[in-house]
Motif scaffolding. Structure first.
Motif, PDB file in Angstrom:
ATOM      1  N   LYS A   1       1.337 -90.130  47.101  1.00 15.34           N
ATOM      2  CA  LYS A   1       0.140 -89.910  46.275  1.00 15.34           C
ATOM      3  C   LYS A   1       0.411 -90.290  44.827  1.00 15.34           C
ATOM      4  O   LYS A   1      -0.407 -90.943  44.174  1.00 15.34           O
ATOM      5  CB  LYS A   1      -0.302 -88.444  46.355  1.00 15.34           C
ATOM      6  CG  LYS A   1      -0.925 -88.052  47.670  1.00 15.34           C
ATOM      7  CD  LYS A   1      -1.259 -86.570  47.681  1.00 15.34           C
ATOM      8  CE  LYS A   1      -1.711 -86.095  49.041  1.00 15.34           C
ATOM      9  NZ  LYS A   1      -1.902 -84.638  49.090  1.00 15.34           N
TER      10      LYS A   1
ATOM     11  N   GLN B   1       4.776 -87.137  51.192  1.00 18.86           N
ATOM     12  CA  GLN B   1       3.340 -87.353  51.008  1.00 18.86           C
ATOM     13  C   GLN B   1       2.972 -87.268  49.528  1.00 18.86           C
ATOM     14  O   GLN B   1       2.183 -88.076  49.032  1.00 18.86           O
ATOM     15  CB  GLN B   1       2.540 -86.324  51.816  1.00 18.86           C
ATOM     16  CG  GLN B   1       2.610 -86.553  53.313  1.00 18.86           C
ATOM     17  CD  GLN B   1       1.976 -85.420  54.111  1.00 18.86           C
ATOM     18  OE1 GLN B   1       1.617 -84.388  53.578  1.00 18.86           O
ATOM     19  NE2 GLN B   1       1.880 -85.612  55.425  1.00 18.86           N
ATOM     20  N   ASP B   2       3.561 -86.291  48.821  1.00 20.91           N
ATOM     21  CA  ASP B   2       3.302 -86.157  47.382  1.00 20.91           C
ATOM     22  C   ASP B   2       3.789 -87.390  46.630  1.00 20.91           C
ATOM     23  O   ASP B   2       3.113 -87.888  45.722  1.00 20.91           O
ATOM     24  CB  ASP B   2       3.971 -84.902  46.817  1.00 20.91           C
ATOM     25  CG  ASP B   2       3.297 -83.611  47.265  1.00 20.91           C
ATOM     26  OD1 ASP B   2       2.169 -83.685  47.806  1.00 20.91           O
ATOM     27  OD2 ASP B   2       3.909 -82.537  47.081  1.00 20.91           O
TER      28      ASP B   2
END
Length: 113
Positions: free
Chosen positions: A76, A72-73
């Protein structure tokens, strides 16, 4: 082998029917005791293995969660990079446009002193 040795030693000590019964009951008691000890030992080993397996499953679950958070990071950061690249392209286009306007204004200015 150990059991056979015990049996052989007991058979040598037997002196009669009553002695044979007493000896065999003693042997039976020893066998039950040995088997009970081994059963407890195996149960303890099984418990330790179960605890180890549970710990490994927990660690695998935590690793999966960490990997998901990292993914997820990364998404992003990738999105941020695309956004920044888009902003840089827009700024570059605006700068180019302003440079052209400045060039035109300088030409007009130099043509009309």
């Amino acid at each position: 082998k150990e059991l056979q040795s015990k049996k052989d030693n007991l058979l040598r000590r037997i002196n009669g029917p009553q002695d044979a019964i007493t000896t065999l009951l003693g042997l039976r008691k020893e066998i039950i005791h040995d088997l009970t000890d081994k059963s407890h030992q195996l149960a303890q080993e099984r418990h330790e293995l179960d605890e180890g397996t549970a710990h490994e499953f927990q660690m695998a679950h935590q690793l999966a969660q960490t990997m998901q958070m990292l993914q997820q990071d990364i998404m992003k950061v990738t999105s941020s990079i695309w956004s920044t690249t888009s902003d840089l392209n827009r700024i570059s286009q605006e700068e180019s446009y302003l440079q052209k306007k400045l060039g035109i204004l300088q030409e007009v200015d130099s043509a009309h002193p």
